[in-house]
Design a protein around this motif. Structure first.
Motif, PDB file in Angstrom:
ATOM      1  N   ARG A 206      45.361  23.671  -3.336  1.00  0.00           N
ATOM      2  CA  ARG A 206      45.748  22.674  -2.345  1.00  0.00           C
ATOM      3  C   ARG A 206      44.634  22.439  -1.341  1.00  0.00           C
ATOM      4  NH1 ARG A 206      50.567  25.336   1.050  1.00  0.00           N
ATOM      5  NH2 ARG A 206      50.379  23.344   2.125  1.00  0.00           N
ATOM      6  N   TYR A 207      43.679  23.387  -1.280  1.00  0.00           N
ATOM      7  CA  TYR A 207      42.576  23.246  -0.332  1.00  0.00           C
ATOM      8  C   TYR A 207      41.368  22.562  -0.947  1.00  0.00           C
ATOM      9  CZ  TYR A 207      45.567  26.523   2.079  1.00  0.00           C
ATOM     10  OH  TYR A 207      46.644  27.127   2.663  1.00  0.00           O
ATOM     11  N   GLY A 208      41.444  22.261  -2.248  1.00  0.00           N
ATOM     12  CA  GLY A 208      40.401  21.446  -2.851  1.00  0.00           C
ATOM     13  C   GLY A 208      39.452  22.150  -3.796  1.00  0.00           C
ATOM     14  N   SER A 209      39.459  23.468  -3.840  1.00  0.00           N
ATOM     15  CA  SER A 209      38.539  24.138  -4.762  1.00  0.00           C
ATOM     16  C   SER A 209      39.034  23.968  -6.188  1.00  0.00           C
ATOM     17  CB  SER A 209      38.397  25.614  -4.419  1.00  0.00           C
ATOM     18  OG  SER A 209      39.625  26.267  -4.536  1.00  0.00           O
ATOM     19  N   ALA A 210      38.102  23.707  -7.087  1.00  0.00           N
ATOM     20  CA  ALA A 210      38.470  23.390  -8.466  1.00  0.00           C
ATOM     21  C   ALA A 210      37.656  24.210  -9.456  1.00  0.00           C
ATOM     22  CB  ALA A 210      38.269  21.906  -8.739  1.00  0.00           C
ATOM     23  N   ILE A 211      38.264  24.477 -10.600  1.00  0.00           N
ATOM     24  CA  ILE A 211      37.558  25.112 -11.706  1.00  0.00           C
ATOM     25  C   ILE A 211      37.811  24.292 -12.973  1.00  0.00           C
ATOM     26  CG2 ILE A 211      37.656  27.450 -10.747  1.00  0.00           C
ATOM     27  CD1 ILE A 211      39.952  28.025 -12.694  1.00  0.00           C
TER      28      ILE A 211
ATOM     29  N   SER B 260      56.355  16.367  -1.992  1.00  0.00           N
ATOM     30  CA  SER B 260      55.006  16.242  -1.451  1.00  0.00           C
ATOM     31  C   SER B 260      54.032  17.117  -2.228  1.00  0.00           C
ATOM     32  CB  SER B 260      54.980  16.669   0.014  1.00  0.00           C
ATOM     33  OG  SER B 260      53.639  16.766   0.472  1.00  0.00           O
ATOM     34  N   ILE B 261      52.845  16.536  -2.483  1.00  0.00           N
ATOM     35  CA  ILE B 261      51.843  17.286  -3.221  1.00  0.00           C
ATOM     36  C   ILE B 261      51.357  18.484  -2.418  1.00  0.00           C
ATOM     37  CG2 ILE B 261      49.776  16.069  -2.415  1.00  0.00           C
ATOM     38  CD1 ILE B 261      49.000  15.936  -5.454  1.00  0.00           C
ATOM     39  N   PHE B 262      51.539  18.436  -1.115  1.00  0.00           N
ATOM     40  CA  PHE B 262      51.085  19.531  -0.262  1.00  0.00           C
ATOM     41  C   PHE B 262      51.988  20.758  -0.346  1.00  0.00           C
ATOM     42  CE2 PHE B 262      47.670  17.230   1.499  1.00  0.00           C
ATOM     43  CZ  PHE B 262      48.087  15.916   1.656  1.00  0.00           C
ATOM     44  N   SER B 263      53.119  20.632  -1.042  1.00  0.00           N
ATOM     45  CA  SER B 263      54.010  21.774  -1.215  1.00  0.00           C
ATOM     46  C   SER B 263      53.590  22.654  -2.392  1.00  0.00           C
ATOM     47  CB  SER B 263      55.438  21.292  -1.421  1.00  0.00           C
ATOM     48  OG  SER B 263      55.579  20.635  -2.667  1.00  0.00           O
TER      49      SER B 263
ATOM     50  N   ASP C  41      45.807  12.433  -4.820  1.00  0.00           N
ATOM     51  CA  ASP C  41      45.873  11.570  -3.656  1.00  0.00           C
ATOM     52  C   ASP C  41      46.650  12.297  -2.557  1.00  0.00           C
ATOM     53  OD1 ASP C  41      48.471   9.248  -4.851  1.00  0.00           O
ATOM     54  OD2 ASP C  41      48.587  11.345  -4.234  1.00  0.00           O
ATOM     55  N   ASN C  42      47.002  11.624  -1.519  1.00  0.00           N
ATOM     56  CA  ASN C  42      47.688  12.273  -0.396  1.00  0.00           C
ATOM     57  C   ASN C  42      49.191  12.051  -0.426  1.00  0.00           C
ATOM     58  OD1 ASN C  42      45.416  13.437   0.786  1.00  0.00           O
ATOM     59  ND2 ASN C  42      44.866  11.506   1.767  1.00  0.00           N
ATOM     60  N   THR C  43      49.685  11.649  -1.575  1.00  0.00           N
ATOM     61  CA  THR C  43      51.143  11.504  -1.697  1.00  0.00           C
ATOM     62  C   THR C  43      51.664  12.510  -2.713  1.00  0.00           C
ATOM     63  OG1 THR C  43      50.883   9.733  -3.342  1.00  0.00           O
ATOM     64  CG2 THR C  43      51.089   9.085  -1.026  1.00  0.00           C
ATOM     65  N   ASN C  44      51.788  12.103  -3.966  1.00  0.00           N
ATOM     66  CA  ASN C  44      52.342  13.002  -4.973  1.00  0.00           C
ATOM     67  C   ASN C  44      51.701  12.844  -6.331  1.00  0.00           C
ATOM     68  OD1 ASN C  44      53.395  10.472  -5.530  1.00  0.00           O
ATOM     69  ND2 ASN C  44      55.258  11.303  -6.417  1.00  0.00           N
TER      70      ASN C  44
ATOM     71  N   VAL D 252      61.945  20.668  -9.667  1.00  0.00           N
ATOM     72  CA  VAL D 252      60.627  20.049  -9.633  1.00  0.00           C
ATOM     73  C   VAL D 252      60.405  19.304 -10.944  1.00  0.00           C
ATOM     74  CG1 VAL D 252      58.161  20.485  -9.555  1.00  0.00           C
ATOM     75  CG2 VAL D 252      59.706  21.817  -8.107  1.00  0.00           C
ATOM     76  N   GLN D 253      59.928  18.085 -10.844  1.00  0.00           N
ATOM     77  CA  GLN D 253      59.616  17.287 -12.032  1.00  0.00           C
ATOM     78  C   GLN D 253      58.171  16.828 -11.993  1.00  0.00           C
ATOM     79  OE1 GLN D 253      62.692  14.208 -12.059  1.00  0.00           O
ATOM     80  NE2 GLN D 253      63.726  15.326 -13.683  1.00  0.00           N
ATOM     81  N   LEU D 254      57.514  16.920 -13.146  1.00  0.00           N
ATOM     82  CA  LEU D 254      56.150  16.441 -13.312  1.00  0.00           C
ATOM     83  C   LEU D 254      56.149  15.467 -14.483  1.00  0.00           C
ATOM     84  CD1 LEU D 254      55.977  19.414 -12.066  1.00  0.00           C
ATOM     85  CD2 LEU D 254      53.653  19.444 -12.922  1.00  0.00           C
ATOM     86  N   VAL D 255      55.631  14.276 -14.278  1.00  0.00           N
ATOM     87  CA  VAL D 255      55.630  13.248 -15.308  1.00  0.00           C
ATOM     88  C   VAL D 255      54.211  12.754 -15.523  1.00  0.00           C
ATOM     89  CG1 VAL D 255      56.529  11.026 -16.035  1.00  0.00           C
ATOM     90  CG2 VAL D 255      57.980  12.570 -14.684  1.00  0.00           C
ATOM     91  N   GLU D 256      53.685  13.006 -16.729  1.00  0.00           N
ATOM     92  CA  GLU D 256      52.335  12.572 -17.067  1.00  0.00           C
ATOM     93  C   GLU D 256      52.340  11.165 -17.652  1.00  0.00           C
ATOM     94  OE1 GLU D 256      52.576  17.013 -18.426  1.00  0.00           O
ATOM     95  OE2 GLU D 256      53.811  15.205 -18.565  1.00  0.00           O
TER      96      GLU D 256
END
Length: 114
Positions: free
Chosen positions: A53-58, A27-30, A72-75, A2-6
């Motif tokens: 993933r369901y949208g709740s945030a803190i 996929s961001i949904f993973s 967004d709905n991609t990644n 897994v790679q994350l690039v800011e």
């Protein structure tokens, strides 16, 4: 792997805005939980904002009402930062959890200064 690039960090004046972006591999949904952390010089890394993933945030108390986490709905994961203060200066890290563990990006520097 897994790679994350800011991206999106930089120098901004107090009261200004920046939007940080994080590109996640796959996929961001993973991912179950995604978030942003920051680390200022001489301080420990701290949570800024996190969402499931369901949208709740803190949000950290110090950024409530000023920062917004979204995706967004991609990644892509975002952090909109408004009304920035000098104390927001830090390296900001993207973070995501999936079935294989916790993953971190390399970080992007945000400096708030006049």
């Amino acid at each position: 792997q897994v790679q994350l690039v800011e991206s999106g960090g930089g120098l901004v004046q107090p009261g200004g805005s920046l939007r940080l972006s994080c590109a996640l591999s796959g996929s961001i949904f993973s991912f179950n939980v995604m978030g942003w952390y920051r680390q200022a010089p001489g301080k420990e890394r701290e949570l800024v904002a996190r969402r499931t993933r369901y949208g709740s945030a803190i949000y950290a108390d110090s950024v409530k009402g000023r920062f917004t986490i979204s995706r967004d709905n991609t990644n892509m994961l975002y952090l909109q930062m408004d009304s920035l203060k000098p104390e927001d200066t830090a390296v900001y890290y993207c973070n995501a959890d999936n079935q294989y563990g916790t993953h971190w990006g390399q970080g992007t520097q945000v400096t708030v200064s006049s």
